[in-house]
Design a protein around this motif. Structure first.
Motif, short mmCIF file in Angstrom:
data_model
loop_
_atom_site.label_atom_id
_atom_site.label_comp_id
_atom_site.label_asym_id
_atom_site.label_seq_id
_atom_site.Cartn_x
_atom_site.Cartn_y
_atom_site.Cartn_z
N ALA A 6 -83.32 36.04 -73.82
CA ALA A 6 -82.10 36.67 -73.30
C ALA A 6 -81.01 35.63 -73.26
N PRO A 7 -80.10 35.61 -74.26
CA PRO A 7 -79.06 34.60 -74.25
C PRO A 7 -78.12 34.77 -73.08
N VAL A 8 -77.76 33.67 -72.48
CA VAL A 8 -76.88 33.68 -71.33
C VAL A 8 -75.81 32.62 -71.54
N PRO A 47 -82.77 29.63 -71.47
CA PRO A 47 -82.65 28.20 -71.68
C PRO A 47 -81.41 27.55 -71.11
N SER A 48 -80.36 28.32 -70.91
CA SER A 48 -79.14 27.71 -70.37
C SER A 48 -78.39 28.71 -69.53
N PHE A 49 -77.64 28.21 -68.58
CA PHE A 49 -76.85 29.06 -67.71
C PHE A 49 -75.42 28.54 -67.70
N PRO A 50 -74.46 29.45 -67.49
CA PRO A 50 -73.09 28.97 -67.31
C PRO A 50 -73.03 28.06 -66.09
N SER A 67 -66.92 36.88 -70.89
CA SER A 67 -66.21 37.31 -72.10
C SER A 67 -66.47 36.34 -73.25
N ARG A 68 -66.56 35.05 -72.96
CA ARG A 68 -66.91 34.08 -74.01
C ARG A 68 -68.33 34.34 -74.51
N ALA A 69 -69.24 34.57 -73.58
CA ALA A 69 -70.62 34.84 -73.97
C ALA A 69 -70.70 36.10 -74.81
N LEU A 70 -69.99 37.15 -74.39
CA LEU A 70 -70.03 38.40 -75.14
C LEU A 70 -69.37 38.24 -76.51
N SER A 71 -68.32 37.43 -76.60
CA SER A 71 -67.69 37.21 -77.90
C SER A 71 -68.65 36.53 -78.86
N ALA A 72 -69.33 35.50 -78.40
CA ALA A 72 -70.32 34.82 -79.24
C ALA A 72 -71.46 35.77 -79.59
N PHE A 73 -71.89 36.52 -78.62
CA PHE A 73 -72.97 37.49 -78.81
C PHE A 73 -72.57 38.53 -79.86
N ALA A 74 -71.35 39.06 -79.76
CA ALA A 74 -70.86 40.06 -80.71
C ALA A 74 -70.75 39.47 -82.12
#
Length: 195
Positions: A6-8, A47-50, A67-74
């Protein structure tokens, strides 16, 4: 589709097909990998958290971080399917709607966000299920079809515990409206319309 990761925070190298698990507080994310040890359960690795998750005390995750995480995810081709019961007694539905609206504003609008993030509001459903409303059924299948077959869900199937009431929850911002014909307990007699 990988179900073990689960990427975070957008820092874990999101891959197409990764599953995102959303939680309401950082402490929930930190505990997620340790809570479910039942056989066959999906064991997400985090593996990592903000930086906002660096303490053990619950903290809201900042919209900028998400929003940064979702942008990278998208950009990586990830898909996020989220539902929220409108009878949730612990987490107000409007908070989820507000979050989605803010994501829309920073990510290019509803149509663009719908390419990777679908939200479904479920009338009468309580926190994480329960309540008098029809419960979601097959949400993992809907996510798998979206990721593996490119079939984005326009609706999310729901059913009462005894199966006597079925509905198709419409993707936000649409709502299900009775057509005026047929059995009001049957999903086939509802259409998705603008809210």
């Amino acid at each position: 589709m990988r179900r073990d990761h689960a990427p975070v925070g957008g820092r874990s190298g999101c891959s197409p097909g990764d599953v995102v698990v959303t939680c309401h507080a950082c402490s929930d994310l930190q505990q997620l990998g340790r809570k479910n040890n039942s056989p066959g359960a999906v064991q997400p690795s985090l593996p990592s958290f903000p930086a906002t998750c660096s303490t053990d005390r619950p903290q809201p995750v900042a919209l900028v971080t998400i929003s940064r995480a979702l942008s990278a995810f998208a950009r990586a081709g990830g898909k996020l399917l989220r539902w929220h019961g409108q009878a949730d007694q612990l987490v107000p539905t409007q908070g989820t709607v507000d979050y989605r609206e803010r994501v829309n504003r920073v990510s290019g609008g509803n149509r663009r966000v719908d390419d990777f993030y679908r939200l479904f509001l479920l009338p009468g459903v309580a926190h994480c299920g329960g309540g008098p409303g029809p419960q979601p059924t097959g949400e993992l299948d809907a996510l798998v079809n979206w990721v593996e077959k490119g079939q984005a869900p326009a609706t999310l199937a729901t059913s009462s515990a005894d199966g006597s009431v079925t509905r198709n929850a419409c993707r936000y911002p649409q709502v299900a409206r009775f057509t005026g014909h047929g059995d009001p307990k049957a999903a086939a007699n509802y259409r998705c319309v603008p809210a």
